[in-house]
Every structure is written in structure tokens, then in C-alpha cells.
Scaffold this motif. Structure first.
Motif, PDB file in Angstrom:
ATOM      1  N   THR A 169      15.512  27.165  19.157  1.00 25.46           N
ATOM      2  CA  THR A 169      16.218  25.950  18.737  1.00 25.46           C
ATOM      3  C   THR A 169      17.730  26.147  18.748  1.00 25.46           C
ATOM      4  OG1 THR A 169      16.507  24.300  17.013  1.00 25.46           O
ATOM      5  CG2 THR A 169      16.000  26.517  16.254  1.00 25.46           C
ATOM      6  N   PHE A 210      21.352  31.143  25.556  1.00 23.57           N
ATOM      7  CA  PHE A 210      22.227  30.084  26.077  1.00 23.57           C
ATOM      8  C   PHE A 210      21.907  29.812  27.543  1.00 23.57           C
ATOM      9  CE2 PHE A 210      23.874  31.384  22.145  1.00 23.57           C
ATOM     10  CZ  PHE A 210      24.433  30.254  21.597  1.00 23.57           C
ATOM     11  N   VAL A 255      18.920  16.758  25.355  1.00 22.50           N
ATOM     12  CA  VAL A 255      18.964  17.941  24.482  1.00 22.50           C
ATOM     13  C   VAL A 255      20.265  17.927  23.678  1.00 22.50           C
ATOM     14  CG1 VAL A 255      19.040  20.482  24.457  1.00 22.50           C
ATOM     15  CG2 VAL A 255      17.524  19.298  26.058  1.00 22.50           C
TER      16      VAL A 255
END
Ligand code: NAD
Length: 285
Positions: A118, A142, A239
Motif C-alpha cells: 500500500t 516504488f 491509483v
């Protein structure tokens, strides 16, 4: 640290990248998604990255075959039962993540680590009410996961110290640069990054400058690698919007984190960046 069995839940942008990182370091990976089309897309992605690695002389043809063979593509979460650790990378939605962790905590061995990628949601809430919450942590890669070195190791209220240290060292063994973060909305990077996107969106709303102009100023003159709009297209506007909403709500609706209607409309229209072929820019589908 090689030879673990690692389950990855969600074969989208992040899940497929994380699975590849783990497979390349000699782990057995089970990549799980409810959408078979996403698993097919992940297979094609693996083939293309590994073929490019062979072409560039980074790995041999045999290594390519062996990495590819170390990944199984599955549609049933139960297949992850024997994993030493599971990394979840499904959509940024608390209800979905909670239901997946509830299932994982029943399916997996009690000592298996259950990790979430998350960007912003509370690890404490994901783990809340589940058995053995000490093994639930954030392991935040990332985008693109195979390229970006940073990994945030996020400790929820009930996460164990020993488990956090293990995840930290595991990230190092993957060639990453881990950093510990406590469980607050957006952790470190996504909290710092919110104003980058939000202020750019406000500049656009106020018609101070256009998308391309803002990106160009920040990259060419500002020295950023990517402008705020091309970066949203890469991440996925859906996102990015979900992360902004979660940080905004996590900070009890502080004005500085307020999401933009421009972003909301892009999500409603389904023009969510590179993965849909169109976002702030147009791409080949
Ligand atoms: P994505 O939309 O590319 O992929 C999500 C995947 O989850 C899809 O393939 C979907 O089919 C799958 N999925 C949905 N429900 C599922 C279920 N019940 N079981 C299994 N799979 C399911 O999303 P993404 O960009 O890869 O983001 C995934 C997570 O990683 C999010 O929590 C996000 O915040 C985080 N993250 C994203 C980025 C980024 O730049 N995109 C960077 C760091 C972290």
C-alpha cells in the motif's frame, strides 16, 4: 537470502514488477490475480524484460528460462498457502486489502510474513482483528519496482520488531535501499509527494499554465525527473487519486491534502494514464 517461496497478490503495475524483482534474486514466486488477462499481461512483461536482459548481455538464455520457470501464475489465493511471505499489491482500497489479509491470515502458515505494498493506507487497520498481527507490515516498493531502489518498511501498531528487521534485510537482499517508516497516512514519500501533484492540479484549475507547460517547467528548469502530470500517467491516475483520497481522509480532511476534481473526473471517465492508453497525454494502447 535466496530460495524463499513468495506469493504476490495482484499482477498489475506493481505486483508484476515486484514478482520479477524476487524471481531474479532466486526466489520461487506465485503471482496471483483474479483477472486472467492481467496474468497474461504479466507473462508478456516478464518475457519482454528478460529478453531485453539477454540481448544486453546481462543474463544468459538459460538464466532467462530459469527465472521465467521460477514464477507460477495462479488465479486462486489458496495456492499461496505454503508461502514464506506474501506481498499484496491489489488496488488501493481498504475494504479489498482487509478482505485479502483476512483470507491470507487463515490460509497461510502462522509464521508466514504478510506484507502490503500500500502507498498510503493504515497497516494497523489492515492488521486489526487478525491473528498474529505481528507478521503484518508494509513493504512499499516504488514504480517501476525493478528500477527504483527505495523500499519503505512500514510498522503498524502491532507489527513485530523482529519481523520489521527481517523485511528490512530482505529488501536489502533484493538490492533495494530500505527505510523504516511509522504508520501514518502516505508514510514518507507519498506524504511529501501529495503537494507536488495537488499544487500542479490547482495551477491547472486556476489556468495559470497548461499540463505540458507545467511538466516542462518542472523537468527542464526545475530538475525533476518527471513532471507531475506525466508522473500521474505513469503511476495510474486511479491509483494516484485513491492515494490522495486516503491521505486526505487519514489527516482528517486537512485542506492541504484535498483531492482535485480534475483528477476525479479523469478516473470517472476511465482515462487513467498509460495503462488505459490515455491520461493527461495519449499513448499507444
Ligand atoms: P494496478 O491497477 O496496476 O493493479 C492492481 C491489480 O490487482 C490488478 O491486476 C487487479 O486485477 C488485481 N486485483 C484486484 N482485485 C484483486 C483480488 N481480489 N485478488 C487478486 N488481485 C486482485 O495497481 P498498481 O498500480 O499495481 O497498485 C497496486 C498497489 O500498489 C496499490 O496499493 C498502490 O497504491 C500501490 N503502489 C502503486 C504504485 C504505482 O505507481 N502504481 C507505486 C507504489 C505502490
Amino acid at each position: 537470502m535466496a530460495g524463499y517461496q513468495i506469493g504476490v497478490v495482484g499482477a498489475g503495475t506493481m505486483g508484476s514488477g515486484i514478482a520479477l524483482v524476487c524471481a531474479k534474486k532466486g526466489h520461487r514466486v506465485l503471482l496471483m490475480d483474479v483477472d486472467p488477462a492481467m496474468l497474461e499481461k504479466a507473462k508478456a512483461y516478464f518475457q519482454s524484460v528478460l529478453s531485453r536482459d539477454v540481448k544486453k548481455g546481462r543474463i544468459s538464455e538459460e538464466e532467462k528460462v530459469s527465472v521465467f520457470r521460477s514464477v507460477q501464475f495462479v488465479e486462486d489465493l489458496k495456492k499461496l498457502a505454503d508461502s514464506d511471505m506474501v506481498i499484496e499489491a491489489v488496488l488501493e482500497r481498504m475494504d479489498l486489502k482487509k478482505s485479502i489479509f483476512r483470507s491470507l491470515s487463515e490460509i497461510c502458515r502462522p509464521d508466514a510474513l504478510l506484507l502490503t505494498n500500500t502507498s498510503s493506507l493504515s497497516i494497523t487497520e489492515i492488521a486489526g482483528g487478525l491473528r498474529s498481527p505481528e507478521r503484518i507490515l508494509g513493504m512499499h516498493f516504488f514504480n517501476p519496482a525493478p528500477v527504483m531502489p527505495l523500499v519503505e518498511v512500514v510498522r503498524g501498531k502491532q507489527s513485530g520488531e523482529k519481523q520489521a528487521k527481517f523485511v528490512y534485510e530482505f529488501a536489502q537482499s533484493l538490492g533495494k535501499v530500505p527505510v523504516y517508516a511509522n504508520d501514518t497516512p502516505g508514510f514518507i514519500v507519498n506524504r511529501v509527494a501529495r503537494p507536488y501533484y495537488n499544487e500542479a492540479l490547482r495551477i491547472l484549475e486556476d489556468r495559470v499554465a497548461g499540463v505540458e507547460q507545467i511538466d516542462r517547467i518542472l523537468t527542464e528548469a526545475g530538475g525533476f525527473k518527471m513532471g507531475p502530470f506525466e508522473l500521474q500517467d505513469l503511476i495510474g491516475i486511479d491509483v494516484n487519486f485513491a492515494v490522495t483520497e486516503s491521505v486526505y481522509s487519514g489527516f482528517f480532511h486537512e485542506r492541504r491534502f484535498q483531492p482535485s476534481r480534475i483528477q476525479q473526473k479523469m478516473v470517472q471517465a476511465g482515462t487513467i494514464g498509460r495503462k488505459s492508453g490515455e491520461g493527461y497525454y495519449e499513448y499507444d494502447k
